[in-house]
Design an enzyme around this catalytic site. Structure first.
Site, PDB file in Angstrom:
ATOM      1  N   CYS A  45       0.966  -1.019  -0.034  1.00  0.00           N
ATOM      2  CA  CYS A  45      -0.227  -0.217   0.073  1.00  0.00           C
ATOM      3  C   CYS A  45       0.913   1.289  -0.228  1.00  0.00           C
ATOM      4  O   CYS A  45       0.805   2.363  -0.595  1.00  0.00           O
ATOM      5  CB  CYS A  45      -0.891  -0.012   1.329  1.00  0.00           C
ATOM      6  SG  CYS A  45      -1.887  -1.522   1.413  1.00  0.00           S
ATOM      7  N   THR A  46       1.661   1.215   1.040  1.00  0.00           N
ATOM      8  CA  THR A  46       3.216   2.185   0.816  1.00  0.00           C
ATOM      9  C   THR A  46       3.246   2.804  -0.517  1.00  0.00           C
ATOM     10  O   THR A  46       3.036   3.966  -1.143  1.00  0.00           O
ATOM     11  CB  THR A  46       3.981   1.458   1.436  1.00  0.00           C
ATOM     12  OG1 THR A  46       3.161   2.690   2.718  1.00  0.00           O
ATOM     13  CG2 THR A  46       5.118   3.306   2.034  1.00  0.00           C
TER      14      THR A  46
END
Length: 208
Positions: A45-46
């Site tokens: 997600c980062t």
């Protein structure tokens, strides 16, 4: 009920990293790249949030607003953005929706129990200025999205709308387009004055 292409994107109001958002009001006359991620402070997600921030100019050139979502709070999002900016060398400025009660994730069918009962999968909704859902993609939690394909798909949708054409496999901006079979040769002469290559009566290729 599952959301389908051509449906009006359901409206909602929710807190975000940019304050309260009423979705339909926020869309305005723009396109939207609306995407969910499983959780803040997680590795895939980062990278996805960072990539979206890095592509800010390319989204803006296409009149597209990115909008993220996860089932975390706005406070958690704001803390996480610092990590995203630091690790991905970017400046994340688009809003991320807080959906701790999963109400929006449920509304948009982003919760897939085979993946998680509480975290959203990696859903993508491309929504046009008329608030219509034009394209959807769903990725599992372990696989990051292909942003080249997301931008390509947006280009294809916008070109198809503007030029009344269809797009072949692997089409990219500048490639030949397809004149739909529903358009007669007489109509095509007016719509595509530069002419076309006829590979079959149903397969006419042209530049737009």
């Amino acid at each position: 009920m599952a959301l389908r292409l051509g449906d009006t994107a359901p409206n909602f109001s929710a807190e975000s990293t940019k304050g309260t958002i009423n979705f339909h009001d926020w869309i305005g006359d723009s396109w939207v790249f609306f995407f969910s991620h499983p959780a803040d402070f997680t590795p895939v997600c980062t990278t996805e949030m960072g990539r979206t921030a890095q592509l800010a100019e390319q989204f803006a050139e296409r009149n597209v607003k990115p909008l993220g979502l996860s089932t975390d709070t706005a406070e958690e999002h704001l803390k996480w953005i610092e990590d995203v900016d630091d690790t991905q060398s970017c400046s994340l400025d688009f809003p991320i929706l807080a959906d701790a009660d999963c109400s929006i994730a449920q509304l948009y069918d982003m919760i897939h129990p085979g993946e998680s009962e509480t975290a959203a999968v990696r859903s993508v909704f491309i929504i046009d200025p008329n608030k219509k859902i034009r394209l959807t993609m769903t990725y599992p939690m372990t696989v990051g999205r292909n942003f080249d394909e997301i931008l390509r798909a947006i280009d294809a949708l916008q070109t198809s709308d503007a030029k009344s054409c269809a797009l072949p496999a692997d089409w990219r901006k500048g490639d030949e387009c397809i004149i739909p079979p529903s358009i007669t040769d007489e109509q095509a002469k007016e719509m595509f004055p530069e002419g076309w290559r006829e590979l079959r009566p149903y397969l006419r290729m042209t530049k737009v």
